[in-house]
Scaffold this motif. Structure first.
Motif, PDB file in Angstrom:
ATOM      1  N   HIS A  42      -3.479  11.125  -7.866  1.00 40.63           N
ATOM      2  CA  HIS A  42      -4.695  10.718  -8.575  1.00 40.63           C
ATOM      3  C   HIS A  42      -5.754  10.397  -7.537  1.00 40.63           C
ATOM      4  O   HIS A  42      -5.659   9.907  -6.203  1.00 40.63           O
ATOM      5  N   ARG A  43      -7.117  10.625  -7.782  1.00 41.82           N
ATOM      6  CA  ARG A  43      -8.231  10.283  -6.944  1.00 41.82           C
ATOM      7  C   ARG A  43      -9.403   9.405  -7.917  1.00 41.82           C
ATOM      8  O   ARG A  43     -10.007   9.714  -8.914  1.00 41.82           O
ATOM      9  N   TYR A  44      -9.078   8.053  -7.494  1.00 39.88           N
ATOM     10  CA  TYR A  44      -9.816   6.931  -8.249  1.00 39.88           C
ATOM     11  C   TYR A  44     -10.914   6.564  -7.515  1.00 39.88           C
ATOM     12  O   TYR A  44     -11.145   6.746  -6.270  1.00 39.88           O
ATOM     13  N   LEU A  45     -11.853   6.058  -8.362  1.00 40.16           N
ATOM     14  CA  LEU A  45     -13.135   5.673  -7.968  1.00 40.16           C
ATOM     15  C   LEU A  45     -12.648   3.904  -7.445  1.00 40.16           C
ATOM     16  O   LEU A  45     -11.796   3.504  -8.071  1.00 40.16           O
ATOM     17  N   LEU A  46     -12.986   3.632  -6.237  1.00 37.53           N
ATOM     18  CA  LEU A  46     -12.590   2.299  -5.840  1.00 37.53           C
ATOM     19  C   LEU A  46     -13.936   1.537  -5.570  1.00 37.53           C
ATOM     20  O   LEU A  46     -15.049   2.097  -5.513  1.00 37.53           O
ATOM     21  N   GLU A  47     -13.730   0.125  -5.987  1.00 34.08           N
ATOM     22  CA  GLU A  47     -15.011  -0.755  -5.594  1.00 34.08           C
ATOM     23  C   GLU A  47     -14.585  -1.507  -4.649  1.00 34.08           C
ATOM     24  O   GLU A  47     -13.434  -2.261  -4.599  1.00 34.08           O
TER      25      GLU A  47
ATOM     26  N   ARG B  26     -21.079  -4.800  -1.396  1.00 35.21           N
ATOM     27  CA  ARG B  26     -20.216  -3.801  -2.146  1.00 35.21           C
ATOM     28  C   ARG B  26     -20.307  -2.404  -2.091  1.00 35.21           C
ATOM     29  O   ARG B  26     -21.468  -2.122  -1.483  1.00 35.21           O
ATOM     30  N   PHE B  27     -19.525  -1.690  -2.189  1.00 36.09           N
ATOM     31  CA  PHE B  27     -19.443  -0.172  -2.092  1.00 36.09           C
ATOM     32  C   PHE B  27     -18.356   0.503  -2.950  1.00 36.09           C
ATOM     33  O   PHE B  27     -17.423  -0.022  -3.522  1.00 36.09           O
ATOM     34  N   TYR B  28     -18.676   1.318  -3.260  1.00 40.06           N
ATOM     35  CA  TYR B  28     -18.019   2.632  -4.124  1.00 40.06           C
ATOM     36  C   TYR B  28     -17.139   3.722  -2.974  1.00 40.06           C
ATOM     37  O   TYR B  28     -18.119   4.017  -2.008  1.00 40.06           O
ATOM     38  N   ALA B  29     -16.087   4.036  -3.373  1.00 35.06           N
ATOM     39  CA  ALA B  29     -15.385   5.286  -2.554  1.00 35.06           C
ATOM     40  C   ALA B  29     -14.447   5.961  -3.347  1.00 35.06           C
ATOM     41  O   ALA B  29     -14.195   5.299  -4.614  1.00 35.06           O
ATOM     42  N   THR B  30     -13.809   6.816  -2.854  1.00 34.94           N
ATOM     43  CA  THR B  30     -12.602   7.553  -3.404  1.00 34.94           C
ATOM     44  C   THR B  30     -11.362   7.078  -2.811  1.00 34.94           C
ATOM     45  O   THR B  30     -11.248   6.770  -1.429  1.00 34.94           O
ATOM     46  N   MET B  31     -10.334   6.778  -3.586  1.00 36.40           N
ATOM     47  CA  MET B  31      -9.108   6.407  -3.162  1.00 36.40           C
ATOM     48  C   MET B  31      -8.192   7.463  -3.739  1.00 36.40           C
ATOM     49  O   MET B  31      -8.048   7.504  -5.059  1.00 36.40           O
ATOM     50  N   SER B  32      -7.181   7.977  -3.060  1.00 40.49           N
ATOM     51  CA  SER B  32      -6.489   9.002  -3.567  1.00 40.49           C
ATOM     52  C   SER B  32      -4.905   8.346  -3.332  1.00 40.49           C
ATOM     53  O   SER B  32      -4.477   8.038  -2.262  1.00 40.49           O
ATOM     54  N   THR B  33      -3.933   8.676  -4.140  1.00 47.71           N
ATOM     55  CA  THR B  33      -2.604   8.173  -4.341  1.00 47.71           C
ATOM     56  C   THR B  33      -1.830   8.942  -5.386  1.00 47.71           C
ATOM     57  O   THR B  33      -2.337   8.674  -6.480  1.00 47.71           O
ATOM     58  N   GLY B  34      -0.687   9.358  -4.853  1.00 45.82           N
ATOM     59  CA  GLY B  34      -0.050   9.621  -6.030  1.00 45.82           C
ATOM     60  C   GLY B  34      -0.339  10.881  -6.980  1.00 45.82           C
ATOM     61  O   GLY B  34       0.044  10.968  -8.269  1.00 45.82           O
TER      62      GLY B  34
ATOM     63  N   ARG C  42       0.710  -1.180  -0.243  1.00 42.29           N
ATOM     64  CA  ARG C  42       0.068   0.208   0.222  1.00 42.29           C
ATOM     65  C   ARG C  42       0.889   1.291   0.167  1.00 42.29           C
ATOM     66  O   ARG C  42       1.765   1.489   0.922  1.00 42.29           O
ATOM     67  N   PRO C  43       0.697   2.115  -0.987  1.00 42.41           N
ATOM     68  CA  PRO C  43       1.322   3.366  -0.977  1.00 42.41           C
ATOM     69  C   PRO C  43       0.893   4.171   0.326  1.00 42.41           C
ATOM     70  O   PRO C  43      -0.161   4.175   1.014  1.00 42.41           O
ATOM     71  N   VAL C  44       2.224   4.987   0.839  1.00 41.56           N
ATOM     72  CA  VAL C  44       2.215   5.557   2.210  1.00 41.56           C
ATOM     73  C   VAL C  44       1.385   6.913   2.232  1.00 41.56           C
ATOM     74  O   VAL C  44       0.616   7.283   3.104  1.00 41.56           O
ATOM     75  N   ASP C  45       0.774   7.276   0.799  1.00 42.76           N
ATOM     76  CA  ASP C  45       0.050   8.436   0.787  1.00 42.76           C
ATOM     77  C   ASP C  45      -1.525   8.326   0.460  1.00 42.76           C
ATOM     78  O   ASP C  45      -2.164   9.070   0.247  1.00 42.76           O
ATOM     79  N   THR C  46      -1.779   6.919   0.633  1.00 38.21           N
ATOM     80  CA  THR C  46      -3.145   6.629   0.544  1.00 38.21           C
ATOM     81  C   THR C  46      -4.127   7.289   1.376  1.00 38.21           C
ATOM     82  O   THR C  46      -3.912   7.133   2.490  1.00 38.21           O
ATOM     83  N   ASN C  47      -5.169   7.694   0.949  1.00 42.09           N
ATOM     84  CA  ASN C  47      -6.613   8.280   1.739  1.00 42.09           C
ATOM     85  C   ASN C  47      -7.928   7.693   0.985  1.00 42.09           C
ATOM     86  O   ASN C  47      -7.774   7.519  -0.143  1.00 42.09           O
TER      87      ASN C  47
ATOM     88  N   ASP D  77     -10.009   8.379 -12.965  1.00 42.03           N
ATOM     89  CA  ASP D  77      -9.334   9.093 -12.473  1.00 42.03           C
ATOM     90  C   ASP D  77     -10.358  10.522 -12.184  1.00 42.03           C
ATOM     91  O   ASP D  77     -10.904  10.758 -13.030  1.00 42.03           O
ATOM     92  N   ASN D  78      -9.901  11.078 -11.140  1.00 39.78           N
ATOM     93  CA  ASN D  78     -10.560  12.598 -10.591  1.00 39.78           C
ATOM     94  C   ASN D  78     -11.964  12.214 -10.356  1.00 39.78           C
ATOM     95  O   ASN D  78     -12.936  13.128 -10.713  1.00 39.78           O
ATOM     96  N   VAL D  79     -12.431  11.136  -9.582  1.00 40.36           N
ATOM     97  CA  VAL D  79     -13.666  11.017  -9.059  1.00 40.36           C
ATOM     98  C   VAL D  79     -13.771  11.012  -7.731  1.00 40.36           C
ATOM     99  O   VAL D  79     -12.969  10.234  -6.764  1.00 40.36           O
ATOM    100  N   GLU D  80     -14.221  11.708  -7.015  1.00 40.62           N
ATOM    101  CA  GLU D  80     -14.144  12.316  -5.491  1.00 40.62           C
ATOM    102  C   GLU D  80     -15.858  12.068  -4.890  1.00 40.62           C
ATOM    103  O   GLU D  80     -16.881  12.574  -5.656  1.00 40.62           O
ATOM    104  N   CYS D  81     -15.844  11.548  -3.658  1.00 38.02           N
ATOM    105  CA  CYS D  81     -17.302  11.707  -2.864  1.00 38.02           C
ATOM    106  C   CYS D  81     -18.163  10.920  -3.948  1.00 38.02           C
ATOM    107  O   CYS D  81     -19.367  11.878  -4.174  1.00 38.02           O
ATOM    108  N   PRO D  82     -18.179   9.852  -4.338  1.00 37.79           N
ATOM    109  CA  PRO D  82     -19.225   9.150  -5.217  1.00 37.79           C
ATOM    110  C   PRO D  82     -20.440   8.788  -4.514  1.00 37.79           C
ATOM    111  O   PRO D  82     -20.683   8.606  -3.232  1.00 37.79           O
ATOM    112  N   SER D  83     -21.559   8.980  -5.197  1.00 41.75           N
ATOM    113  CA  SER D  83     -23.043   8.738  -4.657  1.00 41.75           C
ATOM    114  C   SER D  83     -23.615   7.824  -5.924  1.00 41.75           C
ATOM    115  O   SER D  83     -23.858   8.514  -6.978  1.00 41.75           O
TER     116      SER D  83
END
Length: 318
Positions: free
Chosen positions: A199-204, A189-197, A172-177, A219-225
């Motif tokens: 970039h802000r990815y949609l995660l499943e 299942r759920f979606y959320a935002t993962m940021s690292t390097g 895991r990258p140390v800068d992950t949020n 890339d560039n997906v934040e606060c999904p609903s």
């Protein structure tokens, strides 16, 4: 005055100052801004009015509202389950309170940080929250978040998504949020935002398997609903990929990956909420520091309009 008493009083003043400061930042309305009147039956919208859980009629969302005594910094509701991120107070840390539709307290989880996002799954079973652990803005450098999930049926509690295995990343990258969870209809299942390097990815995510997978084509997906029909995700995306330039509310079609920018062109730093399959709602802070709930069509047409004045944290209540 003895030394121990002096320390206690100093701590109370400091914590009280934090609570007052955060309330000011959240754009709370004056105490008399919303008149408390029963909204009756029918489709309603739950909001926060001056930090108090309230409901308005969807037939007249700008009209009278029913205001309770329950205080929250952020809130959301689905199927009779209410997630309330309670504010920090003097000598009191924040906490997640899970309430039923009568505001009976079902479970509390102590939290450390500033409340930022919360969501409840459509069935009311799963509750998620995000806190700022360091910093107070996604546009700032060096911010840090903590995101957790509670299964109210089994009592299973994940205090941080950092406990999950990241598929495709042996280390895991140390800068992950992580932030901004939204649940699918299966309560797993759920979606959320993962940021690292940068970039802000949609995660499943898979709650049962304790795994998450970044979708690197988003890339560039934040606060999904997730939309009620499960086909689209409303989110905020940084203008030009730079949060310093603000955020644009957009909708991602999960099947085609087509992105539609909505008619709201102002910066929206909020996790959008679906009023129905055709309408997205979100909060915008006014120049006087107060928030209004706005809405806009989900297909990119139309014009933004105030849905509920002097309110935030919208959630449909059927």
């Amino acid at each position: 005055m003895n030394k121990r008493l002096l320390i206690t009083l100093t701590a109370a003043v400091l914590l009280g100052g934090v609570a007052v400061g955060y309330t000011a930042l959240s754009g709370a309305a004056p105490e008399n801004a919303a008149r408390s009147v029963a909204t009756g039956a029918g489709p309603r919208l739950m909001v926060l009015s001056n930090g108090k859980l309230s409901t308005v009629s969807l037939a007249d969302p700008a009209g009278s509202r029913e205001v309770t005594a329950q205080s929250c910094d952020r809130a959301y509701s689905a199927a009779g389950t209410i997630s309330c991120l309670r504010p920090v107070g003097a000598l009191k840390a924040g906490e997640l309170a899970v309430l039923d539709s009568d505001l009976k307290e079902l479970r509390t989880v102590p939290l450390t940080g500033f409340p930022n996002r919360t969501r409840v799954s459509a069935s009311g079973r799963m509750v998620a929250w995000t806190l700022f652990v360091d910093g107070h803005s996604y546009a700032a450098n060096g911010f840090s978040t903590s995101t957790g999930i509670l299964d109210t049926k089994t009592g299973a509690l994940v205090t941080s998504l950092e406990e999950f295995e990241v598929e495709g990343m042996p280390q895991r990258p140390v800068d992950t949020n992580y932030w901004g969870v939204t649940f699918t209809a299966d309560d797993n299942r759920f979606y959320a935002t993962m940021s690292t390097g940068g970039h802000r990815y949609l995660l499943e995510g898979d709650f049962a398997a304790r795994k998450i997978k970044p979708l690197t084509d988003t890339d560039n997906v934040e606060c999904p609903s997730l939309s009620p029909d499960g086909t689209r995700i409303a989110y905020k995306k940084a203008v030009g990929g730079d949060p310093q330039k603000g955020w644009r509310v957009s909708v991602l079609d999960l099947a085609t990956r087509r992105i539609t920018e909505l008619a709201e062109t102002r910066s929206v730093d909020d996790q959008p909420a679906w009023v129905d399959n055709n309408t997205v709602a979100y909060g915008i802070q006014r120049d006087d520091g107060l928030n209004d709930v706005w809405s806009v069509p989900a297909d990119g047409t139309g014009t933004p309009a105030v849905l509920v004045p002097e309110a935030n944290s919208p959630a449909p209540v059927n």
